[in-house]
Design an enzyme around this catalytic site. Sequence first.
Site, mmCIF file in Angstrom:
data_model
loop_
_atom_site.group_PDB
_atom_site.id
_atom_site.type_symbol
_atom_site.label_atom_id
_atom_site.label_comp_id
_atom_site.label_asym_id
_atom_site.label_seq_id
_atom_site.Cartn_x
_atom_site.Cartn_y
_atom_site.Cartn_z
ATOM 1 N N LYS A 36 0.824 -1.206 0.000
ATOM 2 C CA LYS A 36 0.000 0.000 0.000
ATOM 3 C C LYS A 36 0.861 1.260 0.000
ATOM 4 C CE LYS A 36 -4.192 -2.206 1.511
ATOM 5 N NZ LYS A 36 -5.295 -2.323 2.467
ATOM 6 N N ARG A 64 -2.736 -10.554 4.832
ATOM 7 C CA ARG A 64 -3.010 -10.596 3.393
ATOM 8 C C ARG A 64 -1.848 -9.960 2.645
ATOM 9 N NH1 ARG A 64 -5.505 -7.363 -0.544
ATOM 10 N NH2 ARG A 64 -6.966 -8.466 -1.952
#
Length: 270
Positions: free
Chosen positions: A210, A249
């Site tokens: 991210k 994840r």
Amino acid sequence: MTRPLLMGVVNVTPDSFSDGGQWFDPDDAIAHGFDLLEDGADLLDVGGESTRPGAERPPEAEELRRVLPVVAALAGQGAVVSIDTMRATVADRALDAGAAIVNDVSGGLADPDMAHLVAGRGVDYVAQHWRGHGAGMQRRAEYVDVIVEVRDELLARVDALVAAGVAPERIIVDPGLGFAKTASHNWSILRHLDVFAGLGHRLLIGASRKAFLGSVGRPPGSPRPPLDRDVATAVTTAYAAASHPWGIRVHDVATSRDALDVATALEEAQ
């Protein structure tokens, strides 16, 4: 230390922030899923809708076209598959195709039928903290106390899910790193993972590749590109492991598997 499960990401999208559509072709996505399993993934998260900031939603029929053959192929070979969707119809069809878990980044807010579907199917359900779709979510990244507000909003979703008939033990919570949150908000959540681990439900963490990991330690305006964020991701994996989440994840399973090996060795050292 109880090792967190590694959830490998299989994006069947042309516009994913992390891989730019590299696995958009179903055959490529299926092959990638098997590669992630070989690298040590415990389960696979198959998604057909990009949820990056600014993303537009595909039609439901297109989302189904993308994910169903991939779910069926991977589950048919024994993989534990999670369907990453905000649509109850897509979740239902994917469960029929062999998925075992529904991972809904909206926590049931995007589709009022989702909670009843999950309750009726009796499957595990990931409820993520969410404040709106990708096209406008970053405008909602305003908090007085991000930890308290994300915690309380997550608990409100849990209450709504239970009221709709979802068994509490089926609910997995996710604080939603990067969703309606600035880099500062994301770091605060990671620093206080114990708050979310203490909510009485299994915890999933999704920091992989991210933007806040791309910008850390870099000059303003020159972030690492997404494919160069796997080392930073692995560090957050090792850090998050100390809070004993149910799962983490990740896009690159091999580096995070190594990170978990190091975290486990440190935990077990005398």
